[in-house]
Scaffold this active site. Sequence first.
Site, PDB file in Angstrom:
ATOM      1  N   HIS A 110       0.686  -1.279  -0.018  1.00  0.00           N
ATOM      2  CA  HIS A 110      -0.061  -0.032   0.133  1.00  0.00           C
ATOM      3  C   HIS A 110       0.939   1.247   0.106  1.00  0.00           C
ATOM      4  O   HIS A 110       0.345   2.391   0.028  1.00  0.00           O
ATOM      5  CB  HIS A 110      -1.050  -0.007   1.259  1.00  0.00           C
ATOM      6  CG  HIS A 110      -0.263  -0.052   2.516  1.00  0.00           C
ATOM      7  ND1 HIS A 110      -1.106   0.404   3.747  1.00  0.00           N
ATOM      8  CD2 HIS A 110       0.889  -0.362   3.058  1.00  0.00           C
ATOM      9  CE1 HIS A 110      -0.365   0.429   4.671  1.00  0.00           C
ATOM     10  NE2 HIS A 110       0.809  -0.286   4.222  1.00  0.00           N
ATOM     11  N   HIS A 111       2.083   1.074   0.003  1.00  0.00           N
ATOM     12  CA  HIS A 111       2.934   2.192  -0.112  1.00  0.00           C
ATOM     13  C   HIS A 111       3.250   2.843  -1.614  1.00  0.00           C
ATOM     14  O   HIS A 111       3.971   3.645  -1.784  1.00  0.00           O
ATOM     15  CB  HIS A 111       4.219   2.291   0.661  1.00  0.00           C
ATOM     16  CG  HIS A 111       3.975   2.252   2.077  1.00  0.00           C
ATOM     17  ND1 HIS A 111       3.085   3.079   2.935  1.00  0.00           N
ATOM     18  CD2 HIS A 111       4.280   1.240   3.201  1.00  0.00           C
ATOM     19  CE1 HIS A 111       2.962   2.558   4.129  1.00  0.00           C
ATOM     20  NE2 HIS A 111       3.920   1.435   4.263  1.00  0.00           N
ATOM     21  N   CYS A 112       2.834   1.642  -2.483  1.00  0.00           N
ATOM     22  CA  CYS A 112       3.575   2.166  -3.996  1.00  0.00           C
ATOM     23  C   CYS A 112       2.270   2.630  -4.543  1.00  0.00           C
ATOM     24  O   CYS A 112       1.114   2.388  -4.659  1.00  0.00           O
ATOM     25  CB  CYS A 112       3.948   0.712  -4.669  1.00  0.00           C
ATOM     26  SG  CYS A 112       4.518   1.018  -6.197  1.00  0.00           S
TER      27      CYS A 112
ATOM     28  N   ASN B  96      -0.295   5.251   1.684  1.00  0.00           N
ATOM     29  CA  ASN B  96      -0.142   6.440   0.972  1.00  0.00           C
ATOM     30  C   ASN B  96      -0.156   6.237  -0.445  1.00  0.00           C
ATOM     31  O   ASN B  96      -0.584   6.984  -1.592  1.00  0.00           O
ATOM     32  CB  ASN B  96       1.146   7.155   1.298  1.00  0.00           C
ATOM     33  CG  ASN B  96       2.293   6.475   1.287  1.00  0.00           C
ATOM     34  OD1 ASN B  96       2.416   5.415   1.326  1.00  0.00           O
ATOM     35  ND2 ASN B  96       3.336   7.178   0.998  1.00  0.00           N
TER      36      ASN B  96
ATOM     37  N   GLN C  10       0.059   4.161   7.169  1.00  0.00           N
ATOM     38  CA  GLN C  10      -0.783   4.941   6.296  1.00  0.00           C
ATOM     39  C   GLN C  10      -0.762   4.485   5.062  1.00  0.00           C
ATOM     40  O   GLN C  10       0.351   4.125   4.431  1.00  0.00           O
ATOM     41  CB  GLN C  10      -0.580   6.439   6.451  1.00  0.00           C
ATOM     42  CG  GLN C  10      -1.331   7.217   5.327  1.00  0.00           C
ATOM     43  CD  GLN C  10      -0.738   8.730   5.086  1.00  0.00           C
ATOM     44  OE1 GLN C  10      -0.021   9.321   5.691  1.00  0.00           O
ATOM     45  NE2 GLN C  10      -1.224   9.234   4.035  1.00  0.00           N
TER      46      GLN C  10
END
Length: 356
Positions: A142-144, A186, A184
């Site tokens: 979920h950070h990509c 992001n 988070q």
Amino acid sequence: RPHRTELYEDAPSACWPIVYSPDYNITFMGLEKLHPFDAGKWGKVINFLKEEKLIADDLIVQAREATDEDLLAVHTRRYLNKLKWSFVVATITEIPPVAFLPNFVVQRKVLKPLRTQTGGTIMAGKLAVDRGWAINVGGGFHHCSSDKGGGFCAYADITLAIKFLFERVQGVSKATIIDLDAHQGNGHERDFMDDHRVYIMDVYNRYIYPGDGFAKRAIKRKVELEWGTEDTEYLQKVHTHVEGALNELKPDVIVYNAGTDILDGDPLGGLAVSPQGIVKRDEVVFKAARSRRIPILMVTSGGYQKRTARIIADSILNLHSLGLIDKELATSGAGNPKVEQMIRDSEKDLSNLSLQ
């Protein structure tokens, strides 16, 4: 017109909608030990589920590697080209020595496992809609976002799964992301910043990586936690906000990012939820989805301790024992006509299988 992809070929109806491949696991020369990540956690989850006789090798859906063409549905060519530089991959995966390896080794030993997990998430998206639920034992990067990786995330599998569903599956035009990893999310937030079809709920430790203020603007339901948040407060917040989110907008699919780095003692998460608390959390989310008959796709995301794999397996076993996931229920879950036909087709297969 979307390109043809092997990721959307129908899975055998006798399989559970649980997606995995031995290629998920990252193991070479001990380098994986330089990251707090248990780089074999995905295989361990599957082994625990096999020991408990929930599944067998031929009853899980084999993940396939996402091709460049699949990845280009979201990623820029420029970004994919950057991954041909070992130092870029070293920065994204936070394993510095990777910078010194020839890129063909990095492609095979680090990026291929991540591309296979990404293919698994895309496949599980379609399975969830076909069968009512699906679990990719990996994924949750979920950070990509489309043009930037980070935090061990090299491909935007959540964005890809949703985009594939929007473009290829009739009747899927709204999605809700419930992101319960300690960090988070992001990446998907940046990707869906101005996309009103995607509702994002994110519950995370407000003080840790990535602290992406710009991406926060995409979150419709933001729950920022303090250091050391424990079970009672955590579960109460998750329950209230999952219900609130799904009452506010009923999506056609839920993508549930079920990170286990909320676990007490996780070196990166900074929260203090117990193993039982994690099992309960997953139950809360699946109950909310099931009671509203919304297909749900779960990905396993972050979780950096050796005991994580056992907890994920226990959670899946718990969902099964409560009837929230089930092979038969799976094939009748979403009340969709294609599924009803599948049930008729698979009665024959099912009668030959002893269902634990």
